[in-house]
Design an enzyme around this catalytic site. Structure first.
Site, PDB file in Angstrom:
ATOM      1  N   GLU B  61       0.856  -1.153  -0.184  1.00 34.32           N
ATOM      2  CA  GLU B  61      -0.112  -0.036   0.027  1.00 34.32           C
ATOM      3  C   GLU B  61       0.820   1.119  -0.095  1.00 34.32           C
ATOM      4  OE1 GLU B  61      -0.425  -2.535   2.010  1.00 34.32           O
ATOM      5  OE2 GLU B  61      -2.351  -3.415   1.474  1.00 34.32           O
ATOM      6  N   HIS B 130     -11.884  -3.690  10.145  1.00 33.73           N
ATOM      7  CA  HIS B 130     -12.625  -3.458   8.955  1.00 33.73           C
ATOM      8  C   HIS B 130     -13.590  -2.544   8.668  1.00 33.73           C
ATOM      9  CE1 HIS B 130     -10.104  -6.803   7.266  1.00 33.73           C
ATOM     10  NE2 HIS B 130     -11.157  -7.243   6.382  1.00 33.73           N
TER      11      HIS B 130
END
Lengths: 326, 352
Positions: B61, B130
């Site tokens: 990322e 999440h």
């Protein structure tokens, strides 16, 4: 691996080595005046890598760099006056006073920017490589970074991506054996060669003497040919040594992180002296010409410092501009 | 002509239009060309525009954020997508240290036209890692624009504006909005960044909302209407920079403000709304401003543990009642619930 290098290239590289040295040493001399009010990382002793690499690059090739970027910027052709004005915090600086010594830019010569977070421009140079591939040009994107940056996650991530996509990247690791004051042996296991580790990613790699500008230029010239023709990245490690303290104009061998003997050994490998020896052994350039080079440089450097000193500061209100491109 | 499509399709249309109209637009991210195409949002892109411009990526990322920045310095307009914001946290270094500052720290020499799509989770046991809604992190960084479209119309129009903006834009897409249907024109249109939307006019109280909480607010406003209370609902759409003019105009009219947020309460966007309104419109306020956001805890996972954690329409109605000194009825809302509190509706069957 030292190839035959023509005299014109040697002359240009000698000029660049001496010019960068003169700039850095003048900064060191004048830093205590308190007019250059930003962290400044001098590259004295490490000039041969910047000069050898950039001599092998074209004007339209990209370079990104680190906190210690004066040499890279100048060797790539960056404007000296704008660099010094930037360090002095002046409106005429290459970043208008918003960047300082660690944020140099001169896009007209492909110097796309230097930043101060370790490893921070490795993926940015990699992204420039991606843009070259997408645009279909034959440029090369060159990233300068130090040995410390090879411990950052983005280093591994970027190498992996460059190999995966076949990007025209020239990764130049300047191994000066210290990250600030932390020696390499407390940061990486003994016996490791950084360039061999890089090779494990599937990237061609090799190592050279970063104080020998002929060696650097020879290796990089071949590498750049390979990158342009094969469209694949290359990783090169060059060993070298910084003479000044990590940040600032002084010498810091007395504080105990490195020995005087080590420092003096590297002083004996002065990149400028090495090149002059090579030139003299081949009877290529005589003392009068070297003296003339020094004279030209002294005049240029003095004029550039004068320009920086007499330039206006930006308005204090300018701090509140350029947040977004409109 | 009314043309009704859902949020996913609206995002997908924006990507198709952007890539078609500008060959320099590329899109990448984990799963952009896998069989599920990021909940369908990237469907058909690789087939149409090829694997040079549309590609899956290594699970890197931070570097890929830097790659997007670097490519953008040479004319490319990258759109990077992550299926949850939480994974993108590894890219904060490149975003915060480089993307947000490049234009400023080099004296306006070169901007960074990148768009980063991050999907926000809620419910169905998404749990601590999440479902983080960290819009305030991004909004705290000068040099970033942060948008949170709610309607399919805004999803498409704001994504096109984001991609063609010359600056880095964080595009926060709430997973619970993906199935929302609404009117979406065909072709290219832009919703301006930095403009709030007054979804409903009212005189009694201003609700300033963002992202999925605007849906809960719509239910609440509806119920309140039937109890004689007329709320003005302002959907921020952009949380950086915030459209203060629209917010202030509304609060001047109503004299009361309730700020909603999908994030934890302390130092939230809702907190900023309360602070700014209090400072600028103190004399116009008839009651203390309030905010409704998540408790300052990580998100729990279990169906039972999330019951009191998430905020819903009934919580909005209750707070509005407290602010107006009325006892309001939430029975209508509770009776209308057909699904568990941890899903946006029957369409959502998990897993994420």
């Amino acid at each position: 691996m030292t190839a035959i290098v023509d005299i014109d290239t040697k002359r240009k590289m000698l000029f660049q080595l001496k010019r960068i040295r003169a700039v850095e040493e003048t900064i060191a001399k004048k830093y205590s005046e308190g007019k250059m009010r930003c962290p400044t990382h001098l590259c004295t002793g490490q000039e041969a890598i910047a000069v050898g690499v950039c001599a092998a690059l074209r004007n339209d090739d990209f370079v990104v760099s680190t906190h210690r970027s004066h040499g890279h910027y100048l060797a790539k052709g960056g404007d000296l006056k704008k660099m010094l004005a930037e360090i002095y915090g002046k409106a005429t600086g290459c970043s208008g006073g918003k960047g300082g010594s660690m944020h140099l830019i001169d896009e007209s010569v492909g110097f796309m920017g230097s930043t101060s977070i370790v490893g921070g421009t490795i993926p940015i140079g990699t992204g420039l490589g991606l843009s070259i591939k997408l645009n279909g040009t034959d440029q090369v994107s060159c990233v300068f970074f130090g040995d410390g940056a090879t411990e950052e996650g983005v280093f591994y991530e970027s190498l992996n991506f460059a190999v995966l996509k076949g990007l025209p990247l020239l990764y130049i690791c300047e191994n000066n054996f210290y990250s600030v004051y932390s020696p390499l042996h407390v940061r990486q296991p003994s016996g490791r060669n950084i360039f061999e580790m890089a090779r494990c990613f599937g990237i061609e790699s090799s190592k050279g003497d970063g104080n020998d500008v002929i060696d650097v230029y020879s290796i990089v010239s071949q590498s750049v040919d390979y990158i342009r023709t094969q469209g694949k990245p290359i990783f090169l490690e060059f060993t070298t040594y910084r003479w000044h303290e990590h940040c600032g104009p002084n010498f810091d061998n007395d504080i105990g992180y490195r020995t005087c003997e080590e420092y003096l050994w590297w002083r004996g490998k002065d990149p400028i002296a090495l090149l002059i020896n090579n030139i003299k052994n081949n009877n290529e350039i005589g003392d009068p010409e070297i003296k003339n080079i020094e004279k030209i440089i002294t005049e240029e450097v003095n004029e550039a410092f004068h320009f920086a000193e007499i330039s206006q500061f930006p308005h204090s209100e300018d701090a509140f501009t350029q947040l977004f491109k409109l | 002509m009314h043309r009704i499509v859902n949020y996913v399709k609206a995002v997908n249309e924006a990507l198709h239009i952007a890539m078609e109209s500008d060959a320099k637009v590329i899109t990448f991210g984990l799963g952009v060309d896998d069989p599920k195409c990021i909940f369908g949002t990237t469907a058909g892109l690789k087939e149409k525009f090829g694997s040079e411009r549309v590609f899956d990526m290594p699970v890197s990322e931070n570097a890929l954020t830097g790659v997007a920045i670097g490519a953008s310095l040479n004319g490319i307009r990258p759109v990077m997508s992550h299926q949850r914001l939480d994974f993108f946290l590894l890219g904060m270094d490149q975003l915060v240290n480089n993307a947000s500052k490049w234009f400023y720290m080099f004296g306006g020499k070169r901007s960074v036209p990148i768009t980063i799509r991050l999907i926000l989770g809620r419910g169905w046991g998404q749990g601590p890692q999440h479902s983080q809604n960290l819009q305030a992190w991004f909004a705290h960084i000068p040099g970033l624009k942060v948008v949170m479209p709610v309607t399919p119309y805004d999803a498409k129009g704001l994504l096109l504006s984001s991609i063609f903006d010359d600056n880095p834009v964080i595009y926060l897409e709430h997973r619970w909005l993906h199935n929302l249907e609404g009117e979406v024109p065909e072709g290219d249109y832009r919703v301006p960044i930095g403009k709030a939307h007054v979804i409903k006019q009212g005189e009694d109280l201003t609700i300033v909302s963002l992202s999925y909480m605007t849906i809960e607010a719509l239910h609440a406003v509806d119920v309140l209407e039937r109890q004689g209370i007329h709320c003005e609902l302002v959907d921020l759409r952009t949380v950086s920079p915030i459209d203060w003019e629209t917010v202030f105009q509304s609060v001047k009219k109503t004299g009361r403000v309730l700020a909603l947020d999908t994030a934890t309460e302390t130092l939230s966007i809702a907190g900023e709304v309360v602070a700014k309104v209090s400072m600028e419109l103190f004399d116009a306020l008839k009651s203390p401003p309030r905010r409704l956001a998540l408790p300052d805890f990580p998100t729990p996972t279990s169906l039972a543990l999330t019951e009191k954690y998430y905020r819903r329409a009934e919580d909005i109605v209750n707070i509005v009642g407290e602010m107006l000194g009325n006892n309001l009825n939430i029975k209508e809302i509770l009776d209308s619930r057909k699904s568990f509190h941890d899903v946006p509706g029957d369409w959502f069957k998990g897993p994420f």
